[in-house]
Write an enzyme that holds these catalytic residues in place. Structure first.
Site, mmCIF file in Angstrom:
data_model
loop_
_atom_site.group_PDB
_atom_site.id
_atom_site.type_symbol
_atom_site.label_atom_id
_atom_site.label_comp_id
_atom_site.label_asym_id
_atom_site.label_seq_id
_atom_site.Cartn_x
_atom_site.Cartn_y
_atom_site.Cartn_z
ATOM 1 C CD GLN A 90 -3.058 -0.819 0.156
ATOM 2 O OE1 GLN A 90 -3.150 0.262 -0.412
ATOM 3 N NE2 GLN A 90 -3.869 -1.832 -0.094
ATOM 4 C CE1 TYR A 125 -5.342 -12.405 -6.905
ATOM 5 C CE2 TYR A 125 -7.206 -12.389 -5.390
ATOM 6 C CZ TYR A 125 -6.681 -12.680 -6.639
ATOM 7 O OH TYR A 125 -7.483 -13.249 -7.596
ATOM 8 C CG ASP A 146 0.925 -12.593 -3.497
ATOM 9 O OD1 ASP A 146 0.106 -11.700 -3.213
ATOM 10 O OD2 ASP A 146 1.737 -12.500 -4.440
ATOM 11 C CG ASP A 194 -6.110 -6.087 -1.326
ATOM 12 O OD1 ASP A 194 -6.690 -5.513 -2.260
ATOM 13 O OD2 ASP A 194 -5.260 -5.536 -0.602
ATOM 14 C CB CYS A 220 -8.033 -0.558 -5.706
ATOM 15 S SG CYS A 220 -7.407 -1.687 -6.970
#
Length: 266
Positions: A90, A125, A146, A194, A220
């Protein structure tokens, strides 16, 4: 309600820059390879702007693309090349705290540890473990998936350093990770995902087969989120709450966390 940003300016801890044939350094224009120079980026951390000026004062450098970022000690890191294949993290550390707290709250709903310590949680993820480690404090078992081995290596090193022993890291694409969980017959109480901007369309059918009681979806991109939620709501899940976060002030982008619960009897 929206969680507003407490730092609307100078919040980014990572920027991707490019140098054109004239030696100018800047960002790429939208849908173009044209480099747009700038004096200071008003949403980047001041330390990154200082680093940009330093790079400009070194005329012999030939880095056509590079990334400037801040590490955990708030020191500037310089990385050559494009960033597409690097481990995701992030860019807004101030809002990231609210993001993590929201995901944990939606996952466990304030349930006492005596109950949550018996729950299995799968995270898709997971990256470097931004959400993984806070979730592992309450879950009995976490399987963190991931496809970036670089990200998982960092997460595994951190887990060893902190003596966290209830996380299993799995280097795999989300689809194959879920298939492994299904093949091993592991019951999934909570699924946290995510995904990148493209969403989770390719794994929604597998999610239905695994049947988690709770799904916490971090997004997002509102358009791909709406598409995926429509699919799940039409197939045994209901949206309990959606919380948007102003993760990217001064832009049109928005982060959100959605909690879905499985309908009774399904």
């Amino acid at each position: 309600p929206m969680i507003a940003s407490t730092h609307p300016w100078n919040y980014r801890n990572r920027i991707q820059l490019h140098r054109d044939l004239r030696g100018r350094i800047g960002f790429r224009a939208l849908n173009s390879n044209e480099v747009v120079p700038f004096e200071d980026c008003l949403i980047a951390d001041p330390k990154l702007n200082e680093a940009v000026h330093q790079v400009r004062r070194e005329p012999n450098r030939e880095d056509h693309s590079f990334e400037l970022s801040l590490d955990a000690r708030n020191k500037v890191c310089f990385t050559r090349g494009e960033s597409e294949d690097r481990a995701f993290s992030q860019v807004n550390p101030y809002m990231n705290r609210d993001l993590v707290n929201t995901v944990v709250q939606f996952s466990f709903g304030g349930a006492a540890g005596v109950f949550t310590q018996n729950w299995n949680l799968v995270e898709l993820y997971c990256g470097k473990g931004n959400l993984t480690f806070p979730l592992a404090r309450q879950a009995g078992k976490v399987i963190a998936i991931d496809e970036s081995r670089e990200a998982l290596k960092e997460a595994e090193n951190f887990a060893r350093k902190k003596n966290v022993d209830n996380i299993e890291f799995m280097a795999s694409a989300a689809e194959w990770g879920l298939k492994t969980v299904l093949r091993r017959g592991i019951p999934v109480d909570i699924l946290v995902l995510d995904p990148p901007r493209r969403g989770a369309k390719d794994i929604l059918d597998l999610i239905l087969v695994i049947k988690p009681r709770v799904i916490v979806y971090v997004s997002c991109d509102p358009s791909t989120l709406a598409r995926d939620l429509k699919f799940l709501v039409n197939r045994h899940y209901q949206v309990e709450v959606v919380r948007p976060l102003d993760m990217f002030p001064q832009t049109y982008h928005i982060e959100s966390v959605t909690k879905l619960v499985r309908k009774n009897g399904n």
